[in-house]
Design a protein around this motif. Structure first.
Motif, PDB file in Angstrom:
ATOM      1  N   LYS A 287       0.827  -1.218   0.000  1.00  0.00           N
ATOM      2  CA  LYS A 287       0.000   0.000   0.000  1.00  0.00           C
ATOM      3  C   LYS A 287       0.861   1.267   0.000  1.00  0.00           C
ATOM      4  N   SER A 288       1.792   1.318   0.943  1.00  0.00           N
ATOM      5  CA  SER A 288       2.661   2.515   0.983  1.00  0.00           C
ATOM      6  C   SER A 288       3.520   2.595  -0.271  1.00  0.00           C
ATOM      7  N   THR A 289       3.969   1.436  -0.732  1.00  0.00           N
ATOM      8  CA  THR A 289       4.757   1.415  -1.962  1.00  0.00           C
ATOM      9  C   THR A 289       3.977   2.072  -3.101  1.00  0.00           C
TER      10      THR A 289
ATOM     11  N   LEU B 254      -4.233   9.300   1.278  1.00  0.00           N
ATOM     12  CA  LEU B 254      -4.026   9.332   2.720  1.00  0.00           C
ATOM     13  C   LEU B 254      -3.532   7.964   3.157  1.00  0.00           C
ATOM     14  N   ASP B 255      -2.252   7.909   3.562  1.00  0.00           N
ATOM     15  CA  ASP B 255      -1.684   6.615   3.935  1.00  0.00           C
ATOM     16  C   ASP B 255      -1.793   6.416   5.448  1.00  0.00           C
ATOM     17  N   GLU B 256      -2.755   5.634   5.852  1.00  0.00           N
ATOM     18  CA  GLU B 256      -2.984   5.337   7.276  1.00  0.00           C
ATOM     19  C   GLU B 256      -3.002   6.590   8.133  1.00  0.00           C
ATOM     20  N   THR B 257      -3.700   7.598   7.648  1.00  0.00           N
ATOM     21  CA  THR B 257      -3.794   8.826   8.422  1.00  0.00           C
ATOM     22  C   THR B 257      -4.503   8.575   9.747  1.00  0.00           C
TER      23      THR B 257
ATOM     24  N   PHE C 112       1.582  11.388   4.409  1.00  0.00           N
ATOM     25  CA  PHE C 112       2.523  10.298   4.680  1.00  0.00           C
ATOM     26  C   PHE C 112       2.098   9.438   5.865  1.00  0.00           C
ATOM     27  N   GLN C 113       2.401   8.133   5.745  1.00  0.00           N
ATOM     28  CA  GLN C 113       2.202   7.252   6.889  1.00  0.00           C
ATOM     29  C   GLN C 113       3.160   7.681   8.015  1.00  0.00           C
ATOM     30  N   TYR C 114       4.389   8.049   7.624  1.00  0.00           N
ATOM     31  CA  TYR C 114       5.358   8.545   8.603  1.00  0.00           C
ATOM     32  C   TYR C 114       5.882   9.907   8.159  1.00  0.00           C
TER      33      TYR C 114
END
Ligand SMILES: Nc1ncnc2c1ncn2[C@@H]1O[C@H](COP(=O)(O)OP(=O)(O)OP(=O)(O)O)[C@@H](O)[C@H]1O
Ligand SMILES: [Mg+2]
Lengths: 248, 485
Positions: free
Chosen positions: A40-42, A169-172, A84-86
């Motif tokens: 997913k993040s990729t 939105l990555d795991e916001t 970003f997730q991070y």
């Protein structure tokens, strides 16, 4: 808006995305769910243009443009936004200054003049208030010593100030407390209109109670294995990835 | 393409044409022949109508220079300097007969300063900043003179001070940097041409920033700046120097001596934005910047703080230092040194603790790109009488690309058991993920590098006078444009 066809991506020889198709139209909200490490993040990094990823096959069309040919900042200024997730910490750079620089970069790209200081201050104040972010916070260095949840809120503040066309939105929702989850979701819903689109990556169906998606996709091992509407998220909550993937 | 890779590419495409201040001015110059000898020194002294004692002082310094060994260059790669192949004095003809007002100054020279962003004409003067402009070997004009003299502040060229305030010059010149300190100090003492002189009387807080702008224009000419700042009891002054030079293929020498003296409860804040021509990307041309800067905190509770932003010069060699004699006196050193392409910088500070309860603080940020080398070299020396002395040192280095170098050489000598010395050092590469994050927010790669590096330097830049902080931030970004960003 966004049309991904047969996407194959690897990093350091390791295949991560293995033939992914996804089509997102204007005004739609898509949710992407899937087990840890499924890519997913990729996908979010590939869409925003981070280097080191090798695109082995496939095409990505973004509003009629070949997305893969655009630089990171061009994609951003064309309205693609990644929460970003991070999120990164940038020491020595005041959050408000960063926001101003980002807004003016986009305006410059679009051939517009810089936003004047007063207009900017107003915009920042109203958006920050909506998200319950204090002005003190905006004076601090970007994300430095922010708590996990504060960083996520900061991402949404940046998003709402830049009003992107396509937001990922990555795991916001991960790391947000219950109130913050509601506030952030309201922020997203407020931004939603018939002209923009969202790709919401999450592990939790709860977020989707607030941000109602038009479509839900399940990704496993670098491929979308099942797509459906909101009810798929509910089904997933009940059965888990294992069973869903098998019935795909 | 990796962001760093891209940055390196940009660095490589940076030709010397990117140096904004690289133009030269067409003026007739008065110049004695090349070479270093007693005749030249007598010539310089005569040109300046100096009193006998000044000439003797110079000639004595020349004798000392001839006896001193050449400095040992630790980390620097410096070609042998041929002192006989250099001009030691050069002034525009039009300035020979001391222009009384700006109307008498060659318009070409006034234009030069305007191009550099330093207008000298009254109506265009920078507000809140009094400027002394030095063109090659002479001071062109000093602004705000009247307003300052009403407060008893003396702000003029050192040549003028030799004549108008001989008692102060005699008392303090060479009192912080002895002639025999090292060979450049002696050379400067023998052939110094111009620079600023400042005296702030007891109890006076200087209401404006005092500033000198140095410009090397003539070819093959060394600039030997001499600056002397005296802050009498309970006074305060903030001083800023800026410098540029035209692009020339040969190297030019700038060997300055700067002396500061702070008496009881006085404070001197000295800021430098050094942007001499760095040479082209192959390392051809550029200024050799060999500077001795030293401040003496002579009085109790006195304070001297050095802030420097060093982005230019082919070679920079300077260690602004503080001699903390007075009890409770404070020394500070805030430094940003950026080297790109073939530039070399070896810079740092010395804090000599002599009095009781003296404290010092050192914050150094070194940034290297291209094939440049950047060294922090510092000495904290706590003498036996310096009871309760304190030092805090922090040296951070940032590397952009794989071919540059950063070195940290801190010396600490303490002969006192109740003193406390803290030292922190870090070296890191510019963070790709931070760059990506900024670019995802729409910043192009140059702006992203500029932003991150400015953040890295913030602790130092915030000590610059407000008016210059913004300029310095831009300069940081620009020097990275070719080099870092
Ligand atoms: N630089 C890298 N080198 C090798 N493997 C990598 C690299 N980056 C990511 N991976 C691998 O790629 C896979 C997909 O990672 P990704 O971060 O996209 O997962 P994800 O779906 O976002 O997971 P999560 O739900 O935990 O956030 C993982 O197995 C991860 O270990
Ligand atoms: Mg992830």
């Amino acid at each position: 808006m966004l049309e991904i066809k047969n996407l194959h991506v690897s990093i350091e020889e390791k295949k991560i995305i293995k033939g992914l198709d996804l089509s997102i139209n204007k005004g739609e909200v898509h949710a992407l769910m899937g087990p840890n490490g499924s890519g997913k993040s990729t996908l979010s990094y590939v869409l925003s243009g981070k280097d080191k990823y090798e695109i082995n096959d496939g095409t990505i069309d973004y509003n009629g443009k070949n997305l893969l040919e655009l630089d990171v900042d061009e994609r951003a200024n064309e309205g693609l936004f990644l929460a970003f997730q991070y999120p990164m910490e940038i020491p020595g750079v005041q959050t408000s200054f960063f926001l101003k620089t980002a807004i003016n970069s986009k305006r410059k790209y679009l051939g517009q003049s810089e936003m004047d200081a007063l207009e900017f201050a107003k915009l920042m104040k109203s958006k920050a208030e909506e998200l319950n972010i204090s002005t003190e916070m905006l004076k601090r260095d970007l994300n430095v010593n922010y708590s996990g949840g504060e960083k996520k809120k900061q991402e949404i503040l940046q998003m709402s100030m830049l009003s992107p066309k396509m937001a990922i939105l990555d795991e916001t929702d991960s790391g947000l407390d219950i109130d913050a989850l509601r506030i952030v979701s309201e922020g997203v819903n407020k931004l939603r209109n018939s002209e923009n689109s969202f790709l919401v990556i999450t592990h939790y169906q709860r977020l989707l109670n607030y941000i109602k998606p038009d479509f839900v996709h399940i990704i496993a091992d670098g491929k979308i294995v099942k797509s459906g509407d909101y009810s798929l998220a509910l089904e997933l909550e009940e059965k888990g990835y294992e069973e869903i993937s098998q019935t795909a | 393409m990796a962001a760093t890779e891209q940055t390196i590419k940009q660095v490589n495409t940076l030709g010397s044409s990117d140096y904004k201040y690289g133009f030269s001015t067409e003026v007739d110059e008065i110049r004695p022949p090349k070479g270093l000898n007693e005749e030249i020194i007598k010539f310089i002294s005569a040109q300046k109508d100096e009193p006998e004692w000044m000439l003797e002082w110079r000639l004595n310094a020349f004798k000392v220079f001839n006896k001193l060994p050449k400095p040992q260059w630790a980390k620097l790669n410096i070609p042998e300097i041929d002192y006989q192949d250099c001009y030691y004095y050069s002034i525009p003809k039009s300035l020979k007969d001391k222009p009384k007002s700006l109307d008498e100054i060659d318009p070409e020279i006034l234009k030069t300063y305007e191009k550099l962003g330093i207008p000298l004409k009254e109506q265009k003067m920078l507000s809140g900043i009094a400027v002394d402009a030095v063109f090659d070997s002479v001071s062109v004009a000093t602004t705000y003179k009247k307003q300052l003299s009403d407060l008893g502040i003396v702000f003029c060229s050192i040549s003028e001070a030799v004549k108008t305030h001989p008692e102060l010059v005699k008392k303090y010149l060479g009192s912080v940097i002895p002639v025999s300190d090292h060979s450049f100090a002696a050379l400067n003492s023998a052939v110094f041409t111009d620079g600023s002189f400042i005296y702030i009387p007891e109890g006076v807080r200087c209401p404006v920033e005092l500033s000198t702008y140095f410009r090397i224009n003539a070819m093959n000419t060394g600039q030997f700046e001499r600056t002397l700042i005296i802050a009498d009891k309970d006074s305060y002054v903030s001083y800023l120097e800026g410098c540029t030079a035209p692009m020339r293929d040969e190297n030019q020498l700038h060997a300055a001596n700067v002396e500061l003296v702070a008496l009881d409860n006085a404070e001197i804040k000295y800021s430098t934005v050094q942007n001499w021509y760095p040479g082209d990307k192959e390392g051809k041309g550029g200024i050799y910047n060999f500077v001795t800067k030293r401040g003496a905190c002579r009085g109790k509770n006195s304070k001297i703080s050095w802030t420097q932003v060093e982005t230019g010069s082919a070679i920079t060699w300077k260690y602004p230092s503080c001699i903390l004699q007075g009890d409770n006196s404070k020394g500070e050193f805030y430094s940003v040194a950026i080297t790109n392409n073939m530039q070399q910088a070896d810079t740092g500070t010395k804090m000599i603790h002599i009095g009781k309860n003296t404290s010092s603080k050192i914050i150094s940020k070194g940034i290297s790109a291209g094939k440049a080398n950047n060294t922090y070299r510092g000495l904290v020396n706590i003498l036996s009488k310096a009871k309760n002395a304190r030092n805090f040192t922090q040296c951070d280095s940032l590397l952009i690309g794989n071919q540059c170098g950063a070195h940290t050489v801190p010396y600490i000598e303490s002969s006192n058991s109740d003193s406390m010395v803290e030292h922190e050092a870090t070296t890191s590469k510019i963070n790709e993920d931070q760059l990506f994050y900024c670019q995802q927010r729409g910043l192009n790669s140059e702006d992203a590098v500029g932003l991150i590096v400015n953040g890295f330097c913030k602790e130092v830049l915030q000590h610059l006078p407000m008016e210059f902080a913004v300029e310095a931030q831009k300069l940081v970004a620009i020097s990275l444009e070719g080099s870092v960003g």
